[in-house]
Design a protein around this motif. Structure first.
Motif, PDB file in Angstrom:
ATOM      1  N   LYS A   1       0.863  -1.173   0.000  1.00  0.00           N
ATOM      2  CA  LYS A   1       0.000   0.000   0.000  1.00  0.00           C
ATOM      3  C   LYS A   1       0.902   1.226   0.000  1.00  0.00           C
ATOM      4  O   LYS A   1       1.826   1.323   0.811  1.00  0.00           O
ATOM      5  N   LEU A   2       0.611   2.180  -0.878  1.00  0.00           N
ATOM      6  CA  LEU A   2       1.388   3.398  -0.973  1.00  0.00           C
ATOM      7  C   LEU A   2       0.594   4.558  -0.388  1.00  0.00           C
ATOM      8  O   LEU A   2      -0.554   4.782  -0.787  1.00  0.00           O
ATOM      9  N   ILE A   3       1.202   5.269   0.563  1.00  0.00           N
ATOM     10  CA  ILE A   3       0.526   6.325   1.301  1.00  0.00           C
ATOM     11  C   ILE A   3       1.228   7.663   1.052  1.00  0.00           C
ATOM     12  O   ILE A   3       2.458   7.740   1.150  1.00  0.00           O
ATOM     13  N   PRO A   4       0.479   8.712   0.758  1.00  0.00           N
ATOM     14  CA  PRO A   4       1.088  10.040   0.556  1.00  0.00           C
ATOM     15  C   PRO A   4       1.794  10.525   1.819  1.00  0.00           C
ATOM     16  O   PRO A   4       1.408  10.182   2.941  1.00  0.00           O
ATOM     17  N   LEU A   5       2.844  11.340   1.619  1.00  0.00           N
ATOM     18  CA  LEU A   5       3.618  11.883   2.722  1.00  0.00           C
ATOM     19  C   LEU A   5       3.219  13.329   3.017  1.00  0.00           C
ATOM     20  O   LEU A   5       2.810  14.063   2.115  1.00  0.00           O
ATOM     21  N   SER A   6       3.376  13.714   4.279  1.00  0.00           N
ATOM     22  CA  SER A   6       3.125  15.093   4.682  1.00  0.00           C
ATOM     23  C   SER A   6       4.260  15.550   5.606  1.00  0.00           C
ATOM     24  O   SER A   6       4.602  14.845   6.561  1.00  0.00           O
TER      25      SER A   6
END
Length: 284
Positions: A245-250
């Motif tokens: 699963k690829l999750i956006p970074l902040s």
């Protein structure tokens, strides 16, 4: 129409409407100011001028076909083109670019080389590669190479589907600071490690590196197994599929610049391949 001497039969053969053909003939005659056909109630025949026009038109078409063959030959339309590439960065645009290239130069055999950044730089210098598809050329590795930008990609976090962070829609750098990080080999992919250091430097932290891998497949396997998490390009999802699963970074990192590098003057075939890659590279 000249061959059939009948507009209806010509329309049937060409799978178009009769009025459409008649209109095109009239438009052509109006454009050149000469009557090309002599019309009767039952047939149409070429006028003397029309016979000359058909002969010349056929010669033009034949010459155009010969010109295309000559251009393809000059472009190396028989031989091999060696291209180094980073699979995780090129998975979106490389397949359609290859199809487009083969349609233009079908006799050129494209040999793809899955290489690390160091291997691509070396391959270009010793002449084993004509072109390399990689991230923006780092000054040290590709210092003597030409580089052109093709597109952008974004960095995100890759985790196993059952990892505790997999339920999140977005994740901060602070949240992954204490996670075991799976990274590409620092020796083979120094620019990837620089990206990682810069990312963590923004929040005054250092990455906790647990494992280093020299290939995309082994990195995917390590993350999927649960050995750690990885900061990767979004395009990796084309290779990993549901395994990760690829999750956006902040905060959102600066986009990665993906492009092509070369040293020697590009051959016509390499230039054509570069044009195809540029056409299909997807902006992130």
């Amino acid at each position: 129409v000249a061959e059939a001497e009948n507009v209806s039969r010509a329309a049937l053969k060409l799978h178009v409407s009769q009025p459409g053909i008649s209109r095109q003939i009239r438009d052509l005659e109006d454009e050149i100011g000469i009557q090309l056909f002599e019309r009767t109630a039952k047939s149409v025949k070429l006028s003397p001028a029309g016979k000359i026009f058909v002969k010349e038109a056929r010669a033009v078409l034949q010459r155009a076909e010969e010109a295309l063959k000559n251009v393809r030959a000059a472009a190396g339309d028989a031989g091999e083109l060696h291209v180094g590439y980073a699979p995780s960065l090129t998975a979106r645009f490389l397949p359609p670019a290859l199809r487009a290239f083969q349609a233009i130069l079908p006799k050129v055999r494209v040999k793809l080389h899955d290489c690390s950044s160091e291997e691509m730089a070396t391959g270009l210098r010793v002449g084993k590669l004509h072109l390399a598809l990689t991230v923006r050329a780092a000054r040290g590795i590709f210092r003597d190479c030409e580089f052109t930008e093709l597109g952008h990609d974004t960095l995100c976090l890759a985790v196993a589907p059952k990892h505790r962070l997999a339920v999140k829609w977005i994740v901060t750098i602070e949240e992954i600071a204490h996670e075991r990080l799976i990274i590409y080999s620092r020796k083979d992919y120094p620019e990837a490690y620089k990206f990682l250091l810069n990312l963590f430097a923004r929040v005054k932290l250092k990455p906790r590196v647990a494992e280093e891998h020299d290939s995309v497949s082994s990195l995917i396997a390590a993350v999927e197994t649960g050995n750690g998490v990885a900061v990767v390009a979004r395009s990796l999802e084309c290779t990993s599929g549901p395994r990760l699963k690829l999750i956006p970074l902040s905060p959102a990192p600066e986009p990665i610049v993906v492009g092509a590098a070369w040293i020697q003057k590009l051959t016509p075939a390499a230039e054509q391949f570069l044009n195809c890659a540029r056409q299909f590279a997807i902006e992130k």
